[in-house]
Design a protein around this motif. Structure first.
Motif, short mmCIF file in Angstrom:
data_model
loop_
_atom_site.label_atom_id
_atom_site.label_comp_id
_atom_site.label_asym_id
_atom_site.label_seq_id
_atom_site.Cartn_x
_atom_site.Cartn_y
_atom_site.Cartn_z
N CYS A 18 -1.31 7.58 1.29
CA CYS A 18 -2.78 7.60 1.26
C CYS A 18 -3.40 6.21 1.43
O CYS A 18 -4.61 6.10 1.56
N LYS A 73 0.83 -1.21 0.00
CA LYS A 73 0.00 0.00 0.00
C LYS A 73 0.86 1.26 0.00
O LYS A 73 1.97 1.26 0.51
N CYS A 74 0.31 2.32 -0.52
CA CYS A 74 0.95 3.62 -0.47
C CYS A 74 1.03 4.07 0.98
O CYS A 74 0.04 4.02 1.70
N GLU A 128 -3.56 3.74 -0.68
CA GLU A 128 -4.01 3.13 -1.93
C GLU A 128 -3.11 1.94 -2.28
O GLU A 128 -1.91 1.98 -2.04
N HIS A 129 -3.71 0.87 -2.82
CA HIS A 129 -2.90 -0.26 -3.27
C HIS A 129 -2.23 0.08 -4.59
O HIS A 129 -2.85 0.68 -5.46
N TYR A 130 -0.97 -0.34 -4.69
CA TYR A 130 -0.29 -0.17 -5.97
C TYR A 130 -0.76 -1.21 -6.96
O TYR A 130 -1.11 -2.31 -6.60
N ARG A 140 5.89 9.04 -4.75
CA ARG A 140 6.80 7.98 -5.18
C ARG A 140 7.56 7.43 -4.00
O ARG A 140 7.79 8.12 -3.03
N ASN A 152 2.18 0.42 -11.75
CA ASN A 152 2.74 1.51 -10.95
C ASN A 152 4.11 1.13 -10.40
O ASN A 152 4.75 1.91 -9.71
N SER A 194 4.99 4.27 -7.87
CA SER A 194 4.31 5.56 -7.84
C SER A 194 2.83 5.29 -7.59
O SER A 194 2.24 4.39 -8.18
N CYS A 195 2.25 6.04 -6.69
CA CYS A 195 0.88 5.79 -6.26
C CYS A 195 -0.11 6.27 -7.32
O CYS A 195 0.00 7.40 -7.81
N CYS A 221 -2.33 9.33 -5.26
CA CYS A 221 -1.77 10.62 -4.85
C CYS A 221 -0.44 10.92 -5.53
O CYS A 221 0.14 11.97 -5.30
#
Ligand SMILES: [Zn+2]
Length: 99
Positions: free
Chosen positions: A9, A5-6, A11-13, A40, A17, A33-34, A37
């Protein structure tokens, strides 16, 4: 890979990405890189050795050889990169024509 995860935020990569920079034994260095958001990160991931299977790769034999023979990324390389990025002003033309 999609379980990473990022850190910003959450978020799953997704696979697209993630860029593989290289590996040393079972430790892989990834540049992510997410998608949400756009932050990196550099990630070092440990991959367990799987049963050797039919090779699934987009690399040619020459490219594989090149990566196998390339020297592993060490802490010094990461530090160099970090120092470089801090100095770098984004001017690639200047960078590549520098003498
Ligand atoms: Zn994010």
């Amino acid at each position: 890979m999609s379980t990473i995860k990022c850190s910003v935020c959450g978020e799953h990569y997704e696979a697209n990405n993630i860029k593989v920079l290289g590996h040393r034994d079972n430790i892989w260095f990834l540049n992510v890189s997410c998608p949400a958001c756009h932050s990196r990160a550099l990630i070092a991931a440990t991959i367990k050795e799987a049963e050797p299977s039919e090779g699934v790769t987009e690399l040619t034999e020459a490219e594989l050889t090149k990566f196998v023979e390339a020297s592993p990324i060490g802490a010094d390389d990461i530090l160099d990169l970090h120092a470089f990025l801090q100095e770098f002003d984004g001017d690639f033309v200047e960078l590549f024509t520098r003498k």
